[in-house]
Design a protein around this motif. Sequence first.
Motif, PDB file in Angstrom:
ATOM      1  N   VAL A 189       0.853  -1.199   0.000  1.00 56.04           N
ATOM      2  CA  VAL A 189       0.000   0.000   0.000  1.00 56.04           C
ATOM      3  C   VAL A 189       0.886   1.244   0.000  1.00 56.04           C
ATOM      4  O   VAL A 189       1.526   1.584   0.998  1.00 56.04           O
ATOM      5  CB  VAL A 189      -0.958  -0.015   1.210  1.00 56.04           C
ATOM      6  CG1 VAL A 189      -1.778   1.277   1.254  1.00 56.04           C
ATOM      7  CG2 VAL A 189      -1.886  -1.222   1.131  1.00 56.04           C
TER       8      VAL A 189
ATOM      9  N   LYS B 276       0.039   4.487  -0.850  1.00 57.83           N
ATOM     10  CA  LYS B 276      -0.617   5.810  -0.805  1.00 57.83           C
ATOM     11  C   LYS B 276       0.258   6.823  -0.076  1.00 57.83           C
ATOM     12  O   LYS B 276       0.881   6.477   0.939  1.00 57.83           O
ATOM     13  CB  LYS B 276      -1.981   5.708  -0.123  1.00 57.83           C
ATOM     14  CG  LYS B 276      -1.917   5.262   1.331  1.00 57.83           C
ATOM     15  CD  LYS B 276      -3.312   5.094   1.908  1.00 57.83           C
ATOM     16  CE  LYS B 276      -3.233   4.512   3.302  1.00 57.83           C
ATOM     17  NZ  LYS B 276      -4.454   3.792   3.693  1.00 57.83           N
TER      18      LYS B 276
ATOM     19  N   ASN C 167      -5.286   4.648  -2.448  1.00 55.79           N
ATOM     20  CA  ASN C 167      -6.588   5.052  -1.906  1.00 55.79           C
ATOM     21  C   ASN C 167      -7.230   6.236  -2.600  1.00 55.79           C
ATOM     22  O   ASN C 167      -8.408   6.475  -2.399  1.00 55.79           O
ATOM     23  CB  ASN C 167      -6.446   5.472  -0.440  1.00 55.79           C
ATOM     24  CG  ASN C 167      -6.336   4.307   0.491  1.00 55.79           C
ATOM     25  OD1 ASN C 167      -5.487   3.445   0.261  1.00 55.79           O
ATOM     26  ND2 ASN C 167      -7.169   4.257   1.505  1.00 55.79           N
TER      27      ASN C 167
ATOM     28  N   ILE D 153      -7.986   0.602  -3.196  1.00 55.73           N
ATOM     29  CA  ILE D 153      -8.436   0.063  -1.907  1.00 55.73           C
ATOM     30  C   ILE D 153      -9.215   1.086  -1.083  1.00 55.73           C
ATOM     31  O   ILE D 153      -9.674   0.782   0.006  1.00 55.73           O
ATOM     32  CB  ILE D 153      -7.244  -0.486  -1.082  1.00 55.73           C
ATOM     33  CG1 ILE D 153      -6.264   0.638  -0.723  1.00 55.73           C
ATOM     34  CG2 ILE D 153      -6.527  -1.602  -1.849  1.00 55.73           C
ATOM     35  CD1 ILE D 153      -5.179   0.188   0.266  1.00 55.73           C
TER      36      ILE D 153
ATOM     37  N   MET E 252     -13.637  -7.854   0.741  1.00 59.62           N
ATOM     38  CA  MET E 252     -12.625  -7.078   1.466  1.00 59.62           C
ATOM     39  C   MET E 252     -13.231  -6.550   2.752  1.00 59.62           C
ATOM     40  O   MET E 252     -14.418  -6.207   2.780  1.00 59.62           O
ATOM     41  CB  MET E 252     -12.191  -5.913   0.580  1.00 59.62           C
ATOM     42  CG  MET E 252     -11.125  -5.023   1.161  1.00 59.62           C
ATOM     43  SD  MET E 252     -11.748  -3.640   2.124  1.00 59.62           S
ATOM     44  CE  MET E 252     -10.655  -2.367   1.541  1.00 59.62           C
TER      45      MET E 252
ATOM     46  N   MET F 171     -12.247  -4.482   6.767  1.00 62.04           N
ATOM     47  CA  MET F 171     -11.322  -3.875   7.724  1.00 62.04           C
ATOM     48  C   MET F 171     -11.863  -4.068   9.124  1.00 62.04           C
ATOM     49  O   MET F 171     -13.035  -3.776   9.388  1.00 62.04           O
ATOM     50  CB  MET F 171     -11.186  -2.380   7.440  1.00 62.04           C
ATOM     51  CG  MET F 171     -10.175  -2.086   6.366  1.00 62.04           C
ATOM     52  SD  MET F 171      -9.937  -0.304   6.200  1.00 62.04           S
ATOM     53  CE  MET F 171     -11.311   0.079   5.153  1.00 62.04           C
TER      54      MET F 171
ATOM     55  N   MET G  79      -3.987  -5.658   7.575  1.00 61.77           N
ATOM     56  CA  MET G  79      -3.119  -4.517   7.308  1.00 61.77           C
ATOM     57  C   MET G  79      -1.878  -4.666   8.190  1.00 61.77           C
ATOM     58  O   MET G  79      -1.701  -5.699   8.836  1.00 61.77           O
ATOM     59  CB  MET G  79      -3.865  -3.201   7.605  1.00 61.77           C
ATOM     60  CG  MET G  79      -5.302  -3.267   7.124  1.00 61.77           C
ATOM     61  SD  MET G  79      -6.299  -1.771   7.023  1.00 61.77           S
ATOM     62  CE  MET G  79      -5.516  -0.519   7.947  1.00 61.77           C
ATOM     63  N   SER G  80      -1.039  -3.632   8.235  1.00 61.22           N
ATOM     64  CA  SER G  80       0.225  -3.751   8.981  1.00 61.22           C
ATOM     65  C   SER G  80       0.041  -4.287  10.398  1.00 61.22           C
ATOM     66  O   SER G  80       0.799  -5.146  10.846  1.00 61.22           O
ATOM     67  CB  SER G  80       0.926  -2.385   9.053  1.00 61.22           C
ATOM     68  OG  SER G  80       1.411  -2.010   7.785  1.00 61.22           O
TER      69      SER G  80
ATOM     70  N   ARG H 222      -3.091  -6.244   2.746  1.00 64.67           N
ATOM     71  CA  ARG H 222      -2.774  -4.902   2.256  1.00 64.67           C
ATOM     72  C   ARG H 222      -1.881  -4.221   3.287  1.00 64.67           C
ATOM     73  O   ARG H 222      -2.350  -3.798   4.341  1.00 64.67           O
ATOM     74  CB  ARG H 222      -4.064  -4.109   2.052  1.00 64.67           C
ATOM     75  CG  ARG H 222      -5.151  -4.859   1.235  1.00 64.67           C
ATOM     76  CD  ARG H 222      -6.443  -4.061   1.187  1.00 64.67           C
ATOM     77  NE  ARG H 222      -6.878  -3.615   2.497  1.00 64.67           N
ATOM     78  CZ  ARG H 222      -7.655  -4.329   3.320  1.00 64.67           C
ATOM     79  NH1 ARG H 222      -8.143  -5.495   2.955  1.00 64.67           N
ATOM     80  NH2 ARG H 222      -7.957  -3.857   4.502  1.00 64.67           N
ATOM     81  N   ILE H 223      -0.581  -4.147   2.987  1.00 62.04           N
ATOM     82  CA  ILE H 223       0.368  -3.664   3.986  1.00 62.04           C
ATOM     83  C   ILE H 223       1.059  -2.395   3.493  1.00 62.04           C
ATOM     84  O   ILE H 223       1.671  -2.387   2.423  1.00 62.04           O
ATOM     85  CB  ILE H 223       1.394  -4.764   4.331  1.00 62.04           C
ATOM     86  CG1 ILE H 223       0.648  -5.988   4.885  1.00 62.04           C
ATOM     87  CG2 ILE H 223       2.416  -4.259   5.329  1.00 62.04           C
ATOM     88  CD1 ILE H 223       1.550  -7.123   5.328  1.00 62.04           C
ATOM     89  N   GLY H 224       0.941  -1.330   4.282  1.00 62.10           N
ATOM     90  CA  GLY H 224       1.551  -0.057   3.921  1.00 62.10           C
ATOM     91  C   GLY H 224       2.680   0.337   4.846  1.00 62.10           C
ATOM     92  O   GLY H 224       3.861   0.197   4.521  1.00 62.10           O
ATOM     93  N   SER H 225       2.328   0.823   6.033  1.00 61.58           N
ATOM     94  CA  SER H 225       3.330   1.456   6.898  1.00 61.58           C
ATOM     95  C   SER H 225       4.465   0.527   7.321  1.00 61.58           C
ATOM     96  O   SER H 225       5.603   0.987   7.496  1.00 61.58           O
ATOM     97  CB  SER H 225       2.656   2.089   8.116  1.00 61.58           C
ATOM     98  OG  SER H 225       1.705   1.230   8.671  1.00 61.58           O
TER      99      SER H 225
ATOM    100  N   ARG I  23       2.790   7.176   7.700  1.00 61.69           N
ATOM    101  CA  ARG I  23       2.358   8.287   6.850  1.00 61.69           C
ATOM    102  C   ARG I  23       2.072   9.512   7.695  1.00 61.69           C
ATOM    103  O   ARG I  23       1.740   9.390   8.863  1.00 61.69           O
ATOM    104  CB  ARG I  23       1.092   7.885   6.083  1.00 61.69           C
ATOM    105  CG  ARG I  23       1.315   6.801   5.045  1.00 61.69           C
ATOM    106  CD  ARG I  23      -0.003   6.356   4.432  1.00 61.69           C
ATOM    107  NE  ARG I  23      -0.910   5.772   5.419  1.00 61.69           N
ATOM    108  CZ  ARG I  23      -0.956   4.474   5.742  1.00 61.69           C
ATOM    109  NH1 ARG I  23      -0.165   3.618   5.141  1.00 61.69           N
ATOM    110  NH2 ARG I  23      -1.788   4.040   6.651  1.00 61.69           N
TER     111      ARG I  23
HETATM  112  C1  LIG Z   1      -4.027   2.558   4.253  1.00 57.04           C
HETATM  113  C2  LIG Z   1      -4.728   1.265   4.086  1.00 57.04           C
HETATM  114  C3  LIG Z   1      -4.056   0.038   4.267  1.00 57.04           C
HETATM  115  C4  LIG Z   1      -2.636  -0.060   4.759  1.00 57.04           C
HETATM  116  O1  LIG Z   1      -2.558   0.349   6.089  1.00 57.04           O
HETATM  117  P1  LIG Z   1      -1.225   0.139   6.953  1.00 57.04           P
HETATM  118  O2  LIG Z   1      -1.706   0.201   8.354  1.00 57.04           O
HETATM  119  O3  LIG Z   1      -0.330   1.270   6.598  1.00 57.04           O
HETATM  120  O4  LIG Z   1      -0.658  -1.171   6.591  1.00 57.04           O
HETATM  121  C5  LIG Z   1      -4.746  -1.126   4.001  1.00 57.04           C
HETATM  122  N1  LIG Z   1      -6.028  -1.115   3.601  1.00 57.04           N
HETATM  123  C6  LIG Z   1      -6.701   0.030   3.422  1.00 57.04           C
HETATM  124  C7  LIG Z   1      -8.107  -0.032   2.975  1.00 57.04           C
HETATM  125  C8  LIG Z   1      -6.087   1.251   3.668  1.00 57.04           C
HETATM  126  O5  LIG Z   1      -6.791   2.381   3.524  1.00 57.04           O
END
Ligand SMILES: *Cc1c(COP(=O)(O)O)cnc(C)c1O
Length: 215
Positions: free
Chosen positions: A25, A27, A48, A69, A151, A153, A189-190, A205-208, A214
């Motif tokens: 991820v 963004k 996003n 996403i 999907m 959260m 996620m993370s 879905r892994i970002g940080s 961020r």
């Molecule tokens: C930002 C986001 C992520 C990633 O989040 P992290 O906590 O940074 O891993 C995953 N899914 C969705 C829908 C997001 O908006």
Amino acid sequence: MPVNIPLYTSISAQLAQQNITLIAVSKTKPNEDIMALYELGHRDFGENYVQELVAKQQALPADIRWHFIGHLQSNKVKMIAPFVHLIHGVDSNKLLLEINKQGAKLNRNIGCLLQVYIAKEDSKFGLDESEILEIATIQSTLHSVSIRGMMGMASFTNDTEQVRREFGNMFTISKTFPFATAPIISMGMSNDYPIAIEEGSNMVRIGSLLFGSRQ
Ligand SMILES: *Cc1c(COP(=O)(O)O)cnc(C)c1O
């Protein structure tokens, strides 16, 4: 903060072994960060925001699989319809119909995931069970979308048992939908992906963790 390459390498190897797709991820992160993973062979990236995604898609290699996403507004579908690989956040019938319409115009079949409302605490976007049933009844009439999975959260909480229940609930809901092929279960996620995997996720879905926090 630079991309955490050692962590990427270990997470991606571990997920590949379990046949779980890793969406990086990206963004708010610069193109250089995406290219750092691209050069290691990574192709699935998640964004996003429509404008940001369009700009990145134009600037970066054409073989990247872009996952949308975020929350998608119907009037912006046409901006990403020509290239998006998978839209994770389909949270209304109206949005699904618009994606189908734009897909038909482009003669393109667009992959979609139904976003399921599972989080108790935060009022996040998502379909409830009656809306999912409704989509199940119309899906065969939509020829330019493929509903490939779901999907969700979980709540943003330290209560891991609650997170586990929410993910488990989503997995149960996924069993009620008549998917054409084995469904994609996009959850984790993370901070909660290990729990999501234990509860049946096959796409995280892994970002940080990879790119740093961020602003
Ligand atoms: C930002 C986001 C992520 C990633 O989040 P992290 O906590 O940074 O891993 C995953 N899914 C969705 C829908 C997001 O908006």
